[in-house]
Design a protein around this motif. Structure first.
Motif, PDB file in Angstrom:
ATOM      1  N   LEU A   1      36.445  75.841 -26.217  1.00  0.00           N
ATOM      2  CA  LEU A   1      37.022  76.469 -25.695  1.00  0.00           C
ATOM      3  C   LEU A   1      38.422  75.676 -24.357  1.00  0.00           C
ATOM      4  O   LEU A   1      38.105  75.144 -24.224  1.00  0.00           O
ATOM      5  N   ASP A   2      39.561  76.535 -25.057  1.00  0.00           N
ATOM      6  CA  ASP A   2      40.681  75.154 -24.076  1.00  0.00           C
ATOM      7  C   ASP A   2      40.627  75.291 -22.863  1.00  0.00           C
ATOM      8  O   ASP A   2      40.577  74.453 -21.794  1.00  0.00           O
ATOM      9  N   ALA A   3      39.803  77.010 -22.358  1.00  0.00           N
ATOM     10  CA  ALA A   3      40.231  76.983 -20.238  1.00  0.00           C
ATOM     11  C   ALA A   3      39.456  78.129 -20.331  1.00  0.00           C
ATOM     12  O   ALA A   3      39.602  78.713 -20.634  1.00  0.00           O
ATOM     13  N   VAL A   4      38.665  78.438 -19.267  1.00  0.00           N
ATOM     14  CA  VAL A   4      38.464  78.958 -18.081  1.00  0.00           C
ATOM     15  C   VAL A   4      39.253  79.048 -17.105  1.00  0.00           C
ATOM     16  O   VAL A   4      39.167  78.032 -16.318  1.00  0.00           O
ATOM     17  N   GLY A   5      40.078  80.177 -16.350  1.00  0.00           N
ATOM     18  CA  GLY A   5      40.504  80.459 -15.166  1.00  0.00           C
ATOM     19  C   GLY A   5      40.691  81.193 -14.719  1.00  0.00           C
ATOM     20  O   GLY A   5      40.717  82.796 -15.219  1.00  0.00           O
ATOM     21  N   TYR A   6      41.845  81.183 -13.718  1.00  0.00           N
ATOM     22  CA  TYR A   6      42.710  82.908 -13.720  1.00  0.00           C
ATOM     23  C   TYR A   6      43.449  82.528 -13.273  1.00  0.00           C
ATOM     24  O   TYR A   6      44.054  81.587 -12.918  1.00  0.00           O
ATOM     25  N   TRP A   7      44.290  84.321 -12.845  1.00  0.00           N
ATOM     26  CA  TRP A   7      45.616  84.078 -12.817  1.00  0.00           C
ATOM     27  C   TRP A   7      45.968  84.013 -11.269  1.00  0.00           C
ATOM     28  O   TRP A   7      45.026  84.328 -10.774  1.00  0.00           O
ATOM     29  N   ARG A   8      46.540  83.319 -10.675  1.00  0.00           N
ATOM     30  CA  ARG A   8      47.221  82.398  -9.728  1.00  0.00           C
ATOM     31  C   ARG A   8      47.471  83.758  -8.993  1.00  0.00           C
ATOM     32  O   ARG A   8      46.914  83.788  -7.488  1.00  0.00           O
ATOM     33  N   ASP A   9      47.990  84.406  -9.053  1.00  0.00           N
ATOM     34  CA  ASP A   9      49.003  85.796  -8.297  1.00  0.00           C
ATOM     35  C   ASP A   9      48.167  86.882  -8.406  1.00  0.00           C
ATOM     36  O   ASP A   9      48.558  88.439  -7.921  1.00  0.00           O
ATOM     37  N   LEU A  10      47.064  87.185  -9.152  1.00  0.00           N
ATOM     38  CA  LEU A  10      46.214  87.761  -9.346  1.00  0.00           C
ATOM     39  C   LEU A  10      45.331  88.339  -8.014  1.00  0.00           C
ATOM     40  O   LEU A  10      44.429  87.533  -8.039  1.00  0.00           O
ATOM     41  N   VAL A  11      45.578  89.315  -7.834  1.00  0.00           N
ATOM     42  CA  VAL A  11      44.355  89.447  -6.851  1.00  0.00           C
ATOM     43  C   VAL A  11      43.560  91.528  -7.544  1.00  0.00           C
ATOM     44  O   VAL A  11      44.353  92.020  -6.865  1.00  0.00           O
ATOM     45  N   PRO A  12      42.240  91.087  -6.452  1.00  0.00           N
ATOM     46  CA  PRO A  12      40.986  90.581  -6.630  1.00  0.00           C
ATOM     47  C   PRO A  12      41.232  89.648  -8.208  1.00  0.00           C
ATOM     48  O   PRO A  12      41.652  89.784  -9.216  1.00  0.00           O
ATOM     49  N   GLN A  13      40.427  88.780  -8.106  1.00  0.00           N
ATOM     50  CA  GLN A  13      40.728  86.943  -9.081  1.00  0.00           C
ATOM     51  C   GLN A  13      40.208  87.558  -9.850  1.00  0.00           C
ATOM     52  O   GLN A  13      38.787  88.172 -10.257  1.00  0.00           O
ATOM     53  N   GLN A  14      40.327  87.189 -10.792  1.00  0.00           N
ATOM     54  CA  GLN A  14      39.801  87.789 -12.580  1.00  0.00           C
ATOM     55  C   GLN A  14      39.702  86.666 -13.637  1.00  0.00           C
ATOM     56  O   GLN A  14      40.453  85.741 -14.299  1.00  0.00           O
ATOM     57  N   THR A  15      38.376  86.488 -13.824  1.00  0.00           N
ATOM     58  CA  THR A  15      38.140  84.979 -14.840  1.00  0.00           C
ATOM     59  C   THR A  15      39.018  85.660 -16.559  1.00  0.00           C
ATOM     60  O   THR A  15      38.624  86.503 -16.900  1.00  0.00           O
ATOM     61  N   ILE A  16      39.434  85.038 -16.883  1.00  0.00           N
ATOM     62  CA  ILE A  16      40.239  84.805 -17.948  1.00  0.00           C
ATOM     63  C   ILE A  16      39.827  83.859 -19.046  1.00  0.00           C
ATOM     64  O   ILE A  16      39.607  82.664 -18.573  1.00  0.00           O
ATOM     65  N   ILE A  17      39.853  83.729 -19.991  1.00  0.00           N
ATOM     66  CA  ILE A  17      39.846  82.840 -20.962  1.00  0.00           C
ATOM     67  C   ILE A  17      41.445  82.937 -21.878  1.00  0.00           C
ATOM     68  O   ILE A  17      41.874  83.508 -22.591  1.00  0.00           O
ATOM     69  N   VAL A  18      42.062  81.103 -21.922  1.00  0.00           N
ATOM     70  CA  VAL A  18      43.668  80.673 -22.883  1.00  0.00           C
ATOM     71  C   VAL A  18      42.973  79.802 -23.958  1.00  0.00           C
ATOM     72  O   VAL A  18      42.069  78.981 -23.495  1.00  0.00           O
ATOM     73  N   ASP A  19      43.464  79.985 -24.598  1.00  0.00           N
ATOM     74  CA  ASP A  19      43.558  79.411 -26.100  1.00  0.00           C
ATOM     75  C   ASP A  19      45.396  78.648 -25.879  1.00  0.00           C
ATOM     76  O   ASP A  19      45.666  79.569 -25.878  1.00  0.00           O
ATOM     77  N   TYR A  20      44.906  77.321 -26.397  1.00  0.00           N
ATOM     78  CA  TYR A  20      46.397  77.007 -26.059  1.00  0.00           C
ATOM     79  C   TYR A  20      46.948  76.604 -27.866  1.00  0.00           C
ATOM     80  O   TYR A  20      46.193  76.016 -28.640  1.00  0.00           O
ATOM     81  N   LYS A  21      48.498  76.619 -28.249  1.00  0.00           N
ATOM     82  CA  LYS A  21      49.086  76.806 -29.324  1.00  0.00           C
ATOM     83  C   LYS A  21      50.118  75.839 -28.924  1.00  0.00           C
ATOM     84  O   LYS A  21      50.648  76.374 -28.881  1.00  0.00           O
TER      85      LYS A  21
ATOM     86  N   TYR B   1      53.107  73.082 -20.827  1.00  0.00           N
ATOM     87  CA  TYR B   1      51.867  73.485 -20.001  1.00  0.00           C
ATOM     88  C   TYR B   1      51.676  73.040 -18.142  1.00  0.00           C
ATOM     89  O   TYR B   1      51.048  74.128 -18.354  1.00  0.00           O
ATOM     90  N   LEU B   2      53.008  72.422 -17.998  1.00  0.00           N
ATOM     91  CA  LEU B   2      52.642  72.273 -16.812  1.00  0.00           C
ATOM     92  C   LEU B   2      53.607  73.763 -16.051  1.00  0.00           C
ATOM     93  O   LEU B   2      52.882  74.014 -15.173  1.00  0.00           O
ATOM     94  N   ALA B   3      54.365  74.344 -16.976  1.00  0.00           N
ATOM     95  CA  ALA B   3      55.168  75.139 -16.140  1.00  0.00           C
ATOM     96  C   ALA B   3      54.488  76.716 -16.352  1.00  0.00           C
ATOM     97  O   ALA B   3      54.273  76.947 -15.535  1.00  0.00           O
ATOM     98  N   PHE B   4      53.640  76.593 -17.464  1.00  0.00           N
ATOM     99  CA  PHE B   4      51.949  77.883 -17.184  1.00  0.00           C
ATOM    100  C   PHE B   4      51.411  76.776 -16.088  1.00  0.00           C
ATOM    101  O   PHE B   4      50.719  78.468 -15.737  1.00  0.00           O
ATOM    102  N   ARG B   5      50.842  76.113 -16.217  1.00  0.00           N
ATOM    103  CA  ARG B   5      50.151  76.004 -15.489  1.00  0.00           C
ATOM    104  C   ARG B   5      50.697  76.191 -13.930  1.00  0.00           C
ATOM    105  O   ARG B   5      49.595  76.508 -12.864  1.00  0.00           O
ATOM    106  N   ARG B   6      52.130  76.664 -13.443  1.00  0.00           N
ATOM    107  CA  ARG B   6      51.605  76.893 -12.385  1.00  0.00           C
ATOM    108  C   ARG B   6      51.192  78.503 -12.244  1.00  0.00           C
ATOM    109  O   ARG B   6      51.536  78.949 -10.969  1.00  0.00           O
ATOM    110  N   LEU B   7      51.467  79.210 -12.771  1.00  0.00           N
ATOM    111  CA  LEU B   7      50.714  80.611 -12.828  1.00  0.00           C
ATOM    112  C   LEU B   7      49.363  80.836 -13.579  1.00  0.00           C
ATOM    113  O   LEU B   7      48.859  81.988 -13.672  1.00  0.00           O
ATOM    114  N   PHE B   8      48.526  79.505 -13.801  1.00  0.00           N
ATOM    115  CA  PHE B   8      47.430  79.359 -14.390  1.00  0.00           C
ATOM    116  C   PHE B   8      46.444  78.578 -13.389  1.00  0.00           C
ATOM    117  O   PHE B   8      46.740  77.173 -13.333  1.00  0.00           O
TER     118      PHE B   8
END
Length: 189
Positions: free
Chosen positions: A93-113, A66-73
């Motif tokens: 829902l697990d999380a709403v956020g955005y990709w760190r490197d994507l410009v412009p930022q776009q809201t995304i929803i993620v679910d952890y499995k 998760y921490l490795a993924f968190r560097r991207l999200f």
């Protein structure tokens, strides 16, 4: 009262949109408990309340993934309760956020499995349901991703679907119809 409404996962299971996972098989119960513990570690971490000591050996490698993924999200909402009065359904829902490197930022929803073989069809419906419940005016434009947390890393699965939200909406309406019969006079019984 929302506590009387079914959860998204209940609707998916009852309507055959997710694989059945029997609760009496020890390996499945172990995996379910591990997944719940990893989710709790993520929640506490995001709240700044995770004990800095070592995690249980069954949980630690998944949390490191998760921490490795968190560097991207970048999450902006974690473990958020969502519901719809119109559909009478609820979920977390697990999380709403955005990709760190994507410009412009776009809201995304993620679910952890926390599985080596997540049910991606069910995850697609589940994420579409969360998009519908969290962003009811624009659910189809919110990209959704299943994050497969593994002991040896993570994988990102794009679960964005133009049809999954409508299919989930039909499933939850059918779920209620099987319990209450058809709606008459424009109101729920």
């Amino acid at each position: 009262m929302t506590s009387d409404w079914p959860r998204v996962s209940t609707v998916l299971a009852d309507m055959g949109l997710s694989k059945p996972y029997p609760s009496f098989i020890p390996a499945i119960e172990h995996g379910r408990a591990r997944g719940q513990a990893v989710h709790e570690a993520i929640r506490l971490h995001e709240l700044g309340q995770l004990d800095p000591g070592p995690l249980h050996p069954a949980v630690g490698p998944y949390f490191v993934s998760y921490l490795a993924f968190r560097r991207l999200f970048q999450p902006v909402e974690v473990e958020r309760e969502v519901n719809s009065a119109e559909l009478r359904v609820r979920g977390t829902l697990d999380a709403v956020g955005y990709w760190r490197d994507l410009v412009p930022q776009q809201t995304i929803i993620v679910d952890y499995k926390c599985s080596d073989k997540p049910d991606l069809d069910a995850a697609t419906y589940q994420l579409a349901a969360y998009a519908l419940l969290r962003f009811p005016l624009h659910p189809t434009i919110v990209p959704t991703f299943c994050i497969e947390l593994r002991a040896e890393g993570h994988r990102v699965h794009d679960c964005t679907s133009p049809d999954a939200g409508r299919i989930f909406e039909a499933a939850v309406r059918l779920w209620w119809a099987k319990r209450e019969g058809p709606t008459r006079g424009g109101a729920h019984a």
